[in-house]
Design a protein around this motif. Structure first.
Motif, PDB file in Angstrom:
ATOM      1  N   ALA A 258      83.758  88.430  34.043  1.00  0.00           N
ATOM      2  CA  ALA A 258      82.297  88.392  34.143  1.00  0.00           C
ATOM      3  C   ALA A 258      81.777  89.756  33.696  1.00  0.00           C
ATOM      4  O   ALA A 258      82.342  90.802  34.064  1.00  0.00           O
ATOM      5  CB  ALA A 258      81.858  88.111  35.579  1.00  0.00           C
TER       6      ALA A 258
ATOM      7  N   THR B 259      80.034  84.974  31.444  1.00  0.00           N
ATOM      8  CA  THR B 259      81.489  84.904  31.456  1.00  0.00           C
ATOM      9  C   THR B 259      82.001  85.140  30.044  1.00  0.00           C
ATOM     10  O   THR B 259      81.452  84.595  29.085  1.00  0.00           O
ATOM     11  CB  THR B 259      81.967  83.523  31.950  1.00  0.00           C
TER      12      THR B 259
ATOM     13  N   LEU C 232      88.031  87.343  36.623  1.00  0.00           N
ATOM     14  CA  LEU C 232      87.700  86.097  37.323  1.00  0.00           C
ATOM     15  C   LEU C 232      88.912  85.236  37.637  1.00  0.00           C
ATOM     16  O   LEU C 232      88.794  84.270  38.398  1.00  0.00           O
ATOM     17  CB  LEU C 232      86.706  85.281  36.488  1.00  0.00           C
TER      18      LEU C 232
END
Length: 154
Positions: free
Chosen positions: A149, A136, A20
């Protein structure tokens, strides 16, 4: 030749991790990232830190180490932790598949792990939290740049 369905089952990912942040993407060793995704083909899937480094242009740089020999590695994924102080422990966490779903188990990390809003581990304590599709995972302290994620392919 083996049945093609058996081969497909063995080679197909069961889940994936998506980097991410740019730092998370750079932490993944060459060849482990495809289209920003890390394939998880078996459980438990263990993640930790690469522990080698070198002096490059007068600065300390962590580098990935080739793995040779017949010893069994302690991790399935060795991340390269490039921040000071370190965020990722050598044996940080693992993802397990259970009858109820998935579980993230902190393996006694120094800085802990956050799953969604649940904080586990830190100070070498360990712990576990349920892991759902889309959660997450933050590896390290609350300010860590290493965020992924979790994607379930069940």
């Amino acid at each position: 030749m083996d049945d093609k369905q058996t081969i497909l089952t063995l080679l197909s990912p069961k889940a994936a991790l998506k980097a991410l942040t740019p730092q998370a993407e750079r932490a993944v060793p060459d060849g482990m990232l495809a289209a920003g995704l890390i394939s998880i083909r078996h459980f438990p899937f263990r993640i930790g830190r690469e522990s080698r480094g070198a002096i490059v242009d007068g600065d300390f740089a962590r580098t990935e180490r080739p793995r040779f020999g017949e010893h069994k590695p302690k991790n399935d994924l060795y991340l390269i932790d490039a921040v000071e102080p370190l965020e990722i422990s050598r044996e940080h966490f693992q993802i397990e598949s259970t009858a109820e779903g998935y579980l993230l188990v902190d393996r006694g990390s120094a800085c802990g792990t956050t799953v969604g809003r649940i904080r586990i581990g830190g100070s070498d304590t360990g712990g576990s939290a349920p892991l759902k599709d889309g959660d997450t995972i933050a590896i390290g302290t609350e300010s860590t740049p290493y965020r992924f994620a979790f994607i379930s392919l069940r």
